[in-house]
Design a protein around this motif. Structure first.
Motif, PDB file in Angstrom:
ATOM      1  N   UNK A  26      74.067  71.819  53.501  1.00 25.70           N
ATOM      2  CA  UNK A  26      74.975  70.898  52.907  1.00 25.70           C
ATOM      3  C   UNK A  26      75.327  69.823  53.795  1.00 25.70           C
ATOM      4  N   UNK A  27      75.291  70.147  55.467  1.00 20.20           N
ATOM      5  CA  UNK A  27      75.369  69.395  55.978  1.00 20.20           C
ATOM      6  C   UNK A  27      74.309  67.551  56.060  1.00 20.20           C
ATOM      7  N   UNK A  28      73.397  68.647  55.814  1.00 20.86           N
ATOM      8  CA  UNK A  28      72.069  67.066  55.742  1.00 20.86           C
ATOM      9  C   UNK A  28      72.446  66.459  54.587  1.00 20.86           C
ATOM     10  N   UNK A  29      72.959  67.024  53.220  1.00 20.10           N
ATOM     11  CA  UNK A  29      72.957  66.646  52.319  1.00 20.10           C
ATOM     12  C   UNK A  29      72.294  67.127  50.760  1.00 20.10           C
ATOM     13  N   UNK A  30      70.952  67.685  51.236  1.00 19.61           N
ATOM     14  CA  UNK A  30      70.503  68.521  50.832  1.00 19.61           C
ATOM     15  C   UNK A  30      70.486  69.744  49.806  1.00 19.61           C
ATOM     16  N   UNK A  31      71.686  70.196  49.861  1.00 13.44           N
ATOM     17  CA  UNK A  31      72.243  71.441  49.266  1.00 13.44           C
ATOM     18  C   UNK A  31      73.913  70.446  48.543  1.00 13.44           C
ATOM     19  N   UNK A  32      74.231  71.143  47.509  1.00 13.95           N
ATOM     20  CA  UNK A  32      75.146  70.262  47.019  1.00 13.95           C
ATOM     21  C   UNK A  32      76.230  72.283  46.530  1.00 13.95           C
ATOM     22  N   UNK A  33      76.808  72.774  47.440  1.00 12.09           N
ATOM     23  CA  UNK A  33      77.317  74.373  46.913  1.00 12.09           C
ATOM     24  C   UNK A  33      78.367  74.483  45.748  1.00 12.09           C
ATOM     25  N   UNK A  34      78.573  74.997  45.011  1.00 12.82           N
ATOM     26  CA  UNK A  34      80.331  75.242  44.665  1.00 12.82           C
ATOM     27  C   UNK A  34      80.709  76.827  43.983  1.00 12.82           C
ATOM     28  N   UNK A  35      81.199  78.073  44.265  1.00 12.06           N
ATOM     29  CA  UNK A  35      81.343  78.700  43.741  1.00 12.06           C
ATOM     30  C   UNK A  35      82.638  78.671  42.554  1.00 12.06           C
TER      31      UNK A  35
END
Length: 243
Positions: A26-35
């Motif tokens: 998430x910090x490097x922008x590879x993942x955008x996560x939401x629960x």
């Protein structure tokens, strides 16, 4: 990649997604996560997501209305999500499937709980996945395993891009043994070949160890593993039987 989850216990993801590789992704922008909390799409004061099954029986079944309504709202924002359900009825999860999912732009995991989910909800599924022949308390736990396996395959997440290539199951085999300092501990020594500096010999040793470990622990994998005829002959010469 954007990954979203829909469940009755969204805070179960807090620790997993806030540590280690998932945090880095998430910090490097590879993942955008939401629960998402499924209860946000209920309409009674008890925020009910389950009910008694038709036909009787033990346990509770997750209602279809909140899930359909949640899906409609979530899917309306951005590209249509590739929707995954975790269920014992799904196809077995493996590294090949993880690789396939890592190519998707957006994943949505719908997580069941209680006795099961109203069957009509499965019309939303693009994929149904099972982790194995056992039962978990909830789909959240299973989805965390799948998410971890997928995210670590995304570009830039692991740092050392060769890491994923060397791991178990990348080419259908188990990974070779690994060692670090000290060279000797409690009468157990690191193999001399790994300290020789001969990189060609080390690679050959590692490949042989990977073949041997797979033959010993997971011989079923050899039927579809990416190995050469010479490597099959190598195993045959050591074990006296075909793999």
């Amino acid at each position: 990649m954007k990954i979203e989850t829909l469940s009755t216990f969204p805070h179960m993801y807090d620790s997993v997604m806030g540590e280690s590789i998932m945090k880095r992704a998430q910090a490097c922008g590879a993942l955008d996560f939401h629960a998402y909390d499924l209860r946000d799409w209920t309409h009674d004061r008890h925020r009910t997501t389950d009910d008694d099954p038709y036909g009787g029986g033990q346990g509770l079944v997750m209602k279809c209305e909140p899930i359909f309504e949640a899906y409609d709202d979530i899917a309306a924002e951005g590209p249509k999500p590739y929707t995954i359900f975790l269920t014992p009825c799904g196809e077995p999860f493996d590294q090949g499937l993880a690789t396939e999912l890592s190519a998707q732009e957006r994943l949505l995991f719908v997580c069941g709980h209680y006795e099961g989910i109203d069957e009509r909800v499965y019309t939303l599924a693009d994929r149904c996945i099972s982790l194995g022949d056992y039962v978990l308390t909830s789909g959240e736990l299973a989805s965390m395993v799948v998410i971890d396996a997928v995210v670590r395959l995304l570009d830039g997440v692991l740092g050392d891009e060769g890491s994923a290539i060397d791991e178990s199951f990348y080419d259908g085999l188990l990974e070779y043994p690994q060692y670090t300092r000290p060279a000797s501990y409690r009468g157990m020594d690191v193999p001399d070949i790994l300290r020789s500096g001969n990189h060609a010999a080390i690679e050959k040793w590692r490949r042989e160890q990977s073949l041997l470990r797979t033959a010993r622990l997971r011989p079923d994998l050899l039927e579809t593993a990416n190995i050469t005829e010479d490597e099959r002959a190598f195993l045959l010469s050591l074990h006296g039987e075909a793999f």
